[in-house]
Design an enzyme around this catalytic site. Structure first.
Site, PDB file in Angstrom:
ATOM      1  CE  LYS A 196     -14.694  21.420   8.913  1.00  0.00           C
ATOM      2  NZ  LYS A 196     -13.352  21.519   8.267  1.00  0.00           N
ATOM      3  CB  SER A 242      -0.992   0.050   1.195  1.00  0.00           C
ATOM      4  OG  SER A 242      -2.155   0.638   0.699  1.00  0.00           O
TER       5      SER A 242
END
Length: 345
Positions: free
Chosen positions: A226, A174
């Protein structure tokens, strides 16, 4: 009884004084540790000298006295010859080039990038075109922004036209592979774990537990997204979809980055989040060679001067007392509470 009373009073006073002195000393040590916090130092050691010392030690143990004597005689003769042709020897030494070795063992939050940037800067200050950099990398991945910065630090080496080799002896998955793919040449051991080009984000939700305990949680935001998912509030499908959209976007950027660094890769085939062992990774084009960092260094030692470069940070009193771990865990919980995390895994 009067004697025992006075004696007890004396002991109490003595203990009070000792505690006061210890508290004062603790305060002084705390101040000093704060002053020293953040100060690090660079260590550059000759790995070639260490390898030569190991070789000499092995010869001393394995050769007979006669063989060792003959070898030492040949070495003295060689040194005399080198002294006579010193100028010529100096020229060949200058052309020899150097191999700088960096170790990067990445954690989940990739805080090791703070050391890496110092090591890369030090190398770039002295490196020449004939020099090389070997990074012995071990990482299972972690936060996106941390490993993105780590990959950018390695890119600085390539941008300076210095050959970059990355060796993976155990794992580069990864975010670890995001760093690895930057290299001009990638080595890996036969059973090293390679790949896992994917993105994961996870966080617990305690909303049902809070409701069961009759605890209300309020969260106020400005901006539709948000906050997408929350640990304590009630999540909805709209927030989940936006969260998944953000993950897909990061995954696309990850794939584009790998494809840019290794254009010959079949990115659709290798960017599924799977990992492979070194032998299979070579077949897929994720690496360039099956080899260990040890063998690469031994071979390079014949032609290059090898140096390890390490930046170390002095540990403050909190770290020495084991308080840093608890503080880091607390800060991690606060980050999870505030926004959740995306990570390469």
């Amino acid at each position: 009884m009067e004697f025992l009373y006075e004696y007890g009073l004396f002991i109490a006073k003595a203990v009070t004084i000792v505690i006061a002195i210890l508290l004062a000393l603790g305060g002084i040590v705390g101040i000093v540790s704060k002053q020293k916090q953040g100060k690090g130092h660079l260590e550059i050691d000759s790995l070639s000298d260490k390898l030569d010392a190991i070789t000499d030690l092995a010869r001393g143990e394995l050769l007979t006295k006669e063989e060792l004597k003959q070898y030492q005689k040949e070495q003295k003769k060689k040194q005399k010859t080198e002294k006579k042709g010193k100028k010529k020897s100096d020229d060949s030494e200058a052309d020899k080039g150097r191999l700088f070795v960096i170790d990067f063992s990445g954690s989940m939050d990739a805080h090791e990038v703070e050391y890496l940037r110092e090591e890369v800067t030090a190398i770039l200050c002295v490196a020449k075109p004939e020099d090389e950099v070997l990074v012995r990398l071990e990482s299972g991945g972690g936060v996106v922004h941390g490993y993105g910065l780590a990959a950018s630090q390695l890119q600085r080496i390539k941008d300076s036209n210095i050959k970059l080799i990355i060796s993976v002896d155990k794992v580069a998955a990864s975010g670890g592979y995001m760093m690895t793919c930057v290299a001009d040449h990638v080595l890996a051991a036969k059973f090293a774990i390679i790949g896992s080009i994917g993105v994961i984000a996870q966080l617990p939700n305690f909303n049902k537990l809070l409701k069961k305990s009759n605890i209300e949680f309020e969260q106020h935001t400005a901006g539709a997204f948000k906050r997408t998912l929350t640990m304590f509030g009630e999540n909805n499908d709209e927030g989940r979809e936006k969260f998944k959209e953000e993950l897909e976007d990061v995954h696309h950027m990850f794939k584009d980055f790998v494809q840019e660094q290794r254009p010959e890769l079949d990115i659709a085939k290798v960017a599924t989040g799977e990992y492979w062992y070194g032998i299979r990774a070579l077949e897929l084009g994720l690496i360039d060679e099956i080899n260990t960092s040890d063998d690469y260094i031994l071979t390079a030692n014949k032609d290059k001067s090898i140096f390890t470069v390490k930046y170390s940070m002095k540990k403050g009193l909190p770290e020495r007392l084991g308080l840093a771990a608890s503080l880091s865990f607390e800060s991690l919980l606060m980050r999870l509470w505030s926004k959740g995390t995306n990570s390469f895994r």
